[in-house]
Scaffold this motif. Structure first.
Motif, PDB file in Angstrom:
ATOM      1  N   PRO A  74       0.693  -1.561   0.003  1.00 41.41           N
ATOM      2  CA  PRO A  74      -0.060   0.187  -0.145  1.00 41.41           C
ATOM      3  C   PRO A  74       0.751   1.302  -0.039  1.00 41.41           C
ATOM      4  CG  PRO A  74      -0.878  -1.704   1.548  1.00 41.41           C
ATOM      5  CD  PRO A  74       0.590  -2.130   1.287  1.00 41.41           C
ATOM      6  N   ASP A  75       0.639   2.320  -0.578  1.00 35.88           N
ATOM      7  CA  ASP A  75       1.231   3.326  -0.881  1.00 35.88           C
ATOM      8  C   ASP A  75       0.891   4.318   0.580  1.00 35.88           C
ATOM      9  OD1 ASP A  75       2.122   3.208  -3.300  1.00 35.88           O
ATOM     10  OD2 ASP A  75       0.362   4.107  -4.377  1.00 35.88           O
ATOM     11  N   GLY A  76       1.989   4.757   1.127  1.00 36.02           N
ATOM     12  CA  GLY A  76       1.750   5.491   2.317  1.00 36.02           C
ATOM     13  C   GLY A  76       2.155   4.592   3.642  1.00 36.02           C
ATOM     14  N   LEU A  77       2.161   3.203   3.372  1.00 31.07           N
ATOM     15  CA  LEU A  77       2.492   2.280   4.370  1.00 31.07           C
ATOM     16  C   LEU A  77       4.126   2.255   4.603  1.00 31.07           C
ATOM     17  CD1 LEU A  77       1.056   0.772   6.931  1.00 31.07           C
ATOM     18  CD2 LEU A  77       1.123  -1.193   5.081  1.00 31.07           C
ATOM     19  N   THR A  78       4.822   2.346   5.812  1.00 26.56           N
ATOM     20  CA  THR A  78       6.243   2.141   6.037  1.00 26.56           C
ATOM     21  C   THR A  78       6.600   1.158   6.900  1.00 26.56           C
ATOM     22  OG1 THR A  78       6.498   4.656   5.389  1.00 26.56           O
ATOM     23  CG2 THR A  78       8.340   3.417   6.575  1.00 26.56           C
ATOM     24  N   ALA A  79       7.345   0.392   6.772  1.00 23.90           N
ATOM     25  CA  ALA A  79       7.869  -0.963   7.733  1.00 23.90           C
ATOM     26  C   ALA A  79       9.323  -0.567   8.267  1.00 23.90           C
ATOM     27  CB  ALA A  79       7.450  -2.174   7.118  1.00 23.90           C
ATOM     28  N   LEU A  80       9.300  -0.611   9.476  1.00 23.42           N
ATOM     29  CA  LEU A  80      10.674  -0.269  10.140  1.00 23.42           C
ATOM     30  C   LEU A  80      10.906  -1.405  10.900  1.00 23.42           C
ATOM     31  CD1 LEU A  80       9.870   3.501  11.061  1.00 23.42           C
ATOM     32  CD2 LEU A  80      11.357   2.504   9.141  1.00 23.42           C
ATOM     33  N   LEU A  81      11.958  -1.808  11.327  1.00 25.22           N
ATOM     34  CA  LEU A  81      12.586  -2.817  12.090  1.00 25.22           C
ATOM     35  C   LEU A  81      13.412  -2.274  13.027  1.00 25.22           C
ATOM     36  CD1 LEU A  81      14.187  -5.689  10.056  1.00 25.22           C
ATOM     37  CD2 LEU A  81      12.250  -5.871  11.593  1.00 25.22           C
ATOM     38  N   ASP A  82      13.331  -2.689  14.509  1.00 26.57           N
ATOM     39  CA  ASP A  82      14.064  -2.044  15.478  1.00 26.57           C
ATOM     40  C   ASP A  82      14.097  -3.055  16.812  1.00 26.57           C
ATOM     41  OD1 ASP A  82      15.680   0.095  16.865  1.00 26.57           O
ATOM     42  OD2 ASP A  82      14.267   1.500  16.525  1.00 26.57           O
ATOM     43  N   GLN A  83      14.746  -2.696  17.665  1.00 29.46           N
ATOM     44  CA  GLN A  83      14.745  -3.279  19.012  1.00 29.46           C
ATOM     45  C   GLN A  83      14.869  -2.366  20.153  1.00 29.46           C
ATOM     46  OE1 GLN A  83      18.529  -5.306  20.375  1.00 29.46           O
ATOM     47  NE2 GLN A  83      17.104  -7.087  21.047  1.00 29.46           N
ATOM     48  N   THR A  84      13.690  -2.361  21.257  1.00 27.44           N
ATOM     49  CA  THR A  84      14.019  -1.665  22.388  1.00 27.44           C
ATOM     50  C   THR A  84      15.183  -1.853  23.314  1.00 27.44           C
ATOM     51  OG1 THR A  84      12.600  -2.561  23.801  1.00 27.44           O
ATOM     52  CG2 THR A  84      11.497  -1.216  22.353  1.00 27.44           C
ATOM     53  N   ARG A  85      15.500  -0.994  24.131  1.00 25.16           N
ATOM     54  CA  ARG A  85      16.384  -1.070  25.411  1.00 25.16           C
ATOM     55  C   ARG A  85      15.868  -2.420  26.068  1.00 25.16           C
ATOM     56  NH1 ARG A  85      18.325   1.980  29.974  1.00 25.16           N
ATOM     57  NH2 ARG A  85      20.801   1.949  29.915  1.00 25.16           N
ATOM     58  N   LEU A  86      14.737  -2.311  26.428  1.00 24.94           N
ATOM     59  CA  LEU A  86      14.399  -3.594  27.279  1.00 24.94           C
ATOM     60  C   LEU A  86      14.409  -4.974  26.598  1.00 24.94           C
ATOM     61  CD1 LEU A  86      11.387  -2.162  29.052  1.00 24.94           C
ATOM     62  CD2 LEU A  86      13.239  -2.841  30.264  1.00 24.94           C
ATOM     63  N   GLN A  87      14.398  -4.922  25.362  1.00 24.03           N
ATOM     64  CA  GLN A  87      14.237  -6.222  24.631  1.00 24.03           C
ATOM     65  C   GLN A  87      15.614  -6.680  24.411  1.00 24.03           C
ATOM     66  OE1 GLN A  87      12.060  -4.759  21.054  1.00 24.03           O
ATOM     67  NE2 GLN A  87      10.098  -6.019  21.287  1.00 24.03           N
ATOM     68  N   ARG A  88      16.470  -5.876  24.686  1.00 25.80           N
ATOM     69  CA  ARG A  88      18.034  -6.623  24.675  1.00 25.80           C
ATOM     70  C   ARG A  88      17.914  -7.703  25.631  1.00 25.80           C
ATOM     71  NH1 ARG A  88      21.803  -0.876  25.048  1.00 25.80           N
ATOM     72  NH2 ARG A  88      20.809  -0.033  22.990  1.00 25.80           N
ATOM     73  N   ASN A  89      17.183  -7.551  26.773  1.00 21.47           N
ATOM     74  CA  ASN A  89      17.279  -8.693  27.888  1.00 21.47           C
ATOM     75  C   ASN A  89      16.400  -9.821  27.208  1.00 21.47           C
ATOM     76  OD1 ASN A  89      18.262  -7.490  30.511  1.00 21.47           O
ATOM     77  ND2 ASN A  89      16.968  -6.024  29.936  1.00 21.47           N
ATOM     78  N   THR A  90      15.651  -9.650  26.546  1.00 24.42           N
ATOM     79  CA  THR A  90      14.892 -10.845  25.986  1.00 24.42           C
ATOM     80  C   THR A  90      15.192 -11.594  24.523  1.00 24.42           C
ATOM     81  OG1 THR A  90      13.179  -9.537  24.881  1.00 24.42           O
ATOM     82  CG2 THR A  90      12.901 -10.002  27.366  1.00 24.42           C
ATOM     83  N   GLY A  91      15.840 -10.592  23.916  1.00 22.44           N
ATOM     84  CA  GLY A  91      16.394 -10.992  22.433  1.00 22.44           C
ATOM     85  C   GLY A  91      15.096 -10.773  21.407  1.00 22.44           C
TER      86      GLY A  91
END
Length: 280
Positions: free
Chosen positions: A31-48
């Protein structure tokens, strides 16, 4: 009875069509106007864990029932049903990453416009690792995978030596080479914002890398608090994430992963703080 026969036939035909994939979601353009980004929060470093963020500038809310994301370094899936008005994060468990370069990935979503009763669609696009957090996460997975192929790693019982400011927390770690990756080396541990390596510990980068060959070797991770202000502990989220540095062909420069401490080991580590810091 004819109507019952018709219903049964209809159900059988429907089931047959479904089994043949007639009701599979239609593949349509991203869809035009839909953007996908990948990331990890600081808390997620503990869980992977990590997440795909969908940013919706299409002007129309959508619903998502599945998110598949992957590259030549990993594959993961989120399933459920979630509305995306402006932006929504889809958390997923990140598998241990393969060695390689880059954190961008391909993402396929199963979606429909909110409020519609129509069929689901699938669309495939690119998910950008804009802060390189996924690349670093995958590099850690690469380092862990490499060292685990080279040696079996086991832990002894944690203990405290000494009293007060003269005390040291000690965790014995045994490396038993597998013989599969003799070119791989253990290059030392690195402290955290809350704990630092004590004298006698194999500390990166001063430690001479140890090849994963020969007999099993037990090395001691010896640590003391890097700070004693109580609010540092109260605000801590990554204080037990000690880096394990790994060397070997094909590994990124300064390759490292976070040592996986279990609940008992973490409890012993944090219980060590009050005695060392003499908190009342």
């Amino acid at each position: 009875m004819r109507w019952m026969t018709a219903v049964v036939v209809g159900l059988l035909v429907g089931a047959s069509l479904s089994a043949c994939g007639a009701f599979e979601p239609e593949e349509v353009a991203w869809p035009d106007g839909l953007t996908a980004l990948l990331d990890q929060t600081r808390l997620q470093r503990n869980t992977g864990d990590a997440f795909v963020r969908l940013v919706n500038d299409t002007g129309t809310p959508i619903e998502v029932s599945q998110v598949e994301v992957g590259s030549d370094r990993f594959e993961a899936t989120w399933s459920g049903e979630e509305a995306v008005d402006r932006e929504t994060d889809f958390d997923f468990a990140m598998p241990r990453g393969k060695c390689g370069g880059g954190g961008d990935a391909e993402v396929t979503i199963t979606w429909r416009t909110s409020g519609e009763q129509g069929e689901w669609r699938t669309s495939t696009g690119e998910a950008e690792d804009r802060y390189a957090n996924i690349d670093r996460l995958l590099d850690r997975g690469c380092a862990e995978r490499t060292l685990s192929e080279a040696a079996e790693i086991t832990f002894g019982e944690p203990r405290v030596e000494g009293v007060g400011r003269q005390s040291v927390f000690v965790l014995p770690v045994t490396f038993t080479p597998t013989g599969e990756r003799p070119e791989v080396t253990f290059a030392g541990w690195e402290g955290t914002v809350l704990f630092q390596m004590a004298p006698g510990a194999p500390t990166f980068p001063r430690f001479t890398p140890r090849p994963m060959t020969g007999e099993a070797a037990t090395l001691e991770m010896r640590v003391v608090p890097a700070r004693c202000d109580p609010h540092a502990l109260a605000d801590d989220k990554v204080g037990s994430l000690f880096r394990v540095h790994v060397g070997g062909p094909g590994l990124p420069e300064q390759a490292a992963y976070f040592l996986r401490l279990d609940k008992g080991q973490k409890t012993a580590l944090y219980d060590f703080l009050p005695g060392y810091c003499a908190w009342e």
